[in-house]
Design a protein around this motif. Sequence first.
Motif, PDB file in Angstrom:
ATOM      1  N   SER A 123       9.322   5.513  -5.122  1.00 59.93           N
ATOM      2  CA  SER A 123       9.974   4.223  -5.362  1.00 59.93           C
ATOM      3  C   SER A 123      10.699   4.198  -6.707  1.00 59.93           C
ATOM      4  CB  SER A 123       9.008   3.043  -5.248  1.00 59.93           C
ATOM      5  OG  SER A 123       9.758   1.855  -5.065  1.00 59.93           O
ATOM      6  N   ASN A 139      11.312   5.350  -0.528  1.00 56.70           N
ATOM      7  CA  ASN A 139      10.038   4.735  -0.158  1.00 56.70           C
ATOM      8  C   ASN A 139       9.523   5.234   1.182  1.00 56.70           C
ATOM      9  OD1 ASN A 139       9.011   2.406  -2.049  1.00 56.70           O
ATOM     10  ND2 ASN A 139      11.235   2.283  -2.095  1.00 56.70           N
ATOM     11  N   TRP A 143       6.014   7.276   1.460  1.00 60.42           N
ATOM     12  CA  TRP A 143       4.918   6.741   2.273  1.00 60.42           C
ATOM     13  C   TRP A 143       4.533   7.731   3.374  1.00 60.42           C
ATOM     14  CZ3 TRP A 143       1.456   2.891   2.142  1.00 60.42           C
ATOM     15  CH2 TRP A 143       0.762   2.598   3.313  1.00 60.42           C
ATOM     16  N   ASN A 160       3.477   4.493  -8.250  1.00 64.97           N
ATOM     17  CA  ASN A 160       4.844   4.070  -8.533  1.00 64.97           C
ATOM     18  C   ASN A 160       4.994   3.987 -10.051  1.00 64.97           C
ATOM     19  OD1 ASN A 160       7.361   2.826  -8.554  1.00 64.97           O
ATOM     20  ND2 ASN A 160       6.721   0.992  -7.454  1.00 64.97           N
ATOM     21  N   TYR A 275       8.763  -4.425  -0.318  1.00 64.75           N
ATOM     22  CA  TYR A 275       7.786  -3.389   0.026  1.00 64.75           C
ATOM     23  C   TYR A 275       7.015  -3.762   1.292  1.00 64.75           C
ATOM     24  CZ  TYR A 275       8.450  -1.150  -4.555  1.00 64.75           C
ATOM     25  OH  TYR A 275       8.963  -0.496  -5.647  1.00 64.75           O
ATOM     26  N   SER A 281       3.121   0.585   0.315  1.00 62.88           N
ATOM     27  CA  SER A 281       2.314   0.017  -0.772  1.00 62.88           C
ATOM     28  C   SER A 281       1.901   1.143  -1.710  1.00 62.88           C
ATOM     29  CB  SER A 281       1.080  -0.699  -0.207  1.00 62.88           C
ATOM     30  OG  SER A 281       0.265   0.225   0.502  1.00 62.88           O
TER      31      SER A 281
END
Length: 604
Positions: A123, A139, A143, A160, A275, A281
């Motif tokens: 991120s 992102n 993830w 992050n 997000y 997350s």
Amino acid sequence: MNIESQITGKVLEGVRTLYGQEAPVKMVQLQKTKREFEGNLTLVVFPFVKMARKKPEEVGEELGRYLAAHCDAVAGYNVVKGFLNLVVAQEAWRQMLRDIDSDPHFGERKATAGSPLVMIEYSSPNTNKPLHLGHVRNNLLGWSLAQIMEANGNRVVKTNIVNDRGIHICKSMLAWLKWGNGETPESSGKKGDHLIGDYYVAFDKHYREEVKQLKAQYVAGGMDEEAAEKKAKEEAPLIKEAHAMLVKWEQNDPEVRALWKRMNDWVYAGFAETYKALGVSFDKIYYESDTYLKGKAKVEEGLAKGLFFRKPDNSVWADLTGEGLDQKLLLRSDGTSVYMTQDIGTAEMRFKDYPIDKMIYVVGNEQNYHFQVLSILLDRLGFKWGKELVHFSYGMVELPNGKMKSREGTVVDADDLVAEMIADARKTSEELGKFDDISESERSEIARIVGMGALKYFILKVDARKNMLFNPEESIDFNGNTGPFIQYTYARIRSILRKAADQGISAGSLPDGAPVSVKEAELIQKMNEFGAAVAQAGKDYSPSGIANYCYELTKEFNQFYHDYSILKEEDEATKIFRLVLARNVAKIIKNGMALLGIEVPERM
């Protein structure tokens, strides 16, 4: 034990029995049999020719006879030159399906307390503007990579680093003070990150106007164009005010710090919404305002140990000529830090927080040199994972046209992109009649799942190292290599299973003796490859490997479903066998797509 393991063991046993030789496991090369030949798995015979001192065809024939006699998984064989094609026994296929059926997370490995700890950074936004299309790819890759590493038995920490300090942040703050009139996200109805981004744009607009006017004055005074522009950029009142504000920030001026915190909090609330929409997350968020001083201290420590050197102007450098690189600035002559210093400080904080075994940075390929240098510096400073850090380098992503342009007119806003994808998914689904007879809440949820699935799959199916063109229209297609195609196949299987339940058909355990057709065997074989696909994706850091596996499995099932009936099958044992088969295809699709961060709907 799976079929490949059984056959491998018997091949080694056969080589020992027939030729009196011990062969290493790596010599056994099994691959899927080509469609033009009879068989399911093919053994490459050539590695054993020297041991046997015979022709490849003879070795193939002898090993084939041995396997047919001693391996329950082999029902027949044929030899084509140096290749031994093996026909897998029906019961072996049934047992493989039982094994797949018995494990809810077939093909994945669970982490234990002693598993390696992998930290993944992704991120990395700035608090002066909203997330954009480049952040979306970042992102989604970060993830997915975290899910893949976890599925390979690693403990994973998702992290992050927020760039929340510096001149660019002060530009937004100054613009808000000058032209904001106390505007807030609540009073404006804007997300906080969009509001702050608007003031960053406002600063730039006014600053460029000041530069233009000053440049004209300097040129009129006899200065050449290039020198005039350079001086104008330095002397413009706005940039001087922004620098003065930065100095106050670094001196902990209470008013500047209070404004900085207030405006950053607006941005974080906006980021949190984006997000959530992206389905990503973090376990831990670091802020450069906390890490930059740590980096300076670490560099000073390295300087004291003779790892770095100071130049006459007081700046601190690392000499990397021994590694084939150049000299790298770590502290400016005024003692202020650079990005490299901040990354060292962040690494220091992370290493104190977690016993990291591997560190993966998800950052664009324009930073390849930066991470090459960072790896060397962290290794010098004693971080055990420094030398082996992974820069997950990815290419740029662009749109084919000017749609979904942001307020700045230069980049694609992430929130606009998400909203557009969901709207397009809804429109397409309605046009295809897929929303008949369902409630409004279901329509909204399915549109969200399909729209986000289309976006994520289109981005993740591409090799991350390559630049890519994201085409929203191509991504929302219920045919071809797209997220909605895979999601629709999953929903179709779930519909079949619901109908079976409504008809009182129980697809519990697999019936003994149910015949296995060639297509069914191919489907079982493809499902069995999921574990290898997960392992390879972990080894290569490759979400695209999982995406392409899911597509191949989905294609295989649709070919099977086209040729064979499930609920209309008259033989009861065959019907139940196919229901179990379909149920497990759905399970692996769902688990595979989850590794990409993609949800699958129960109906479409």
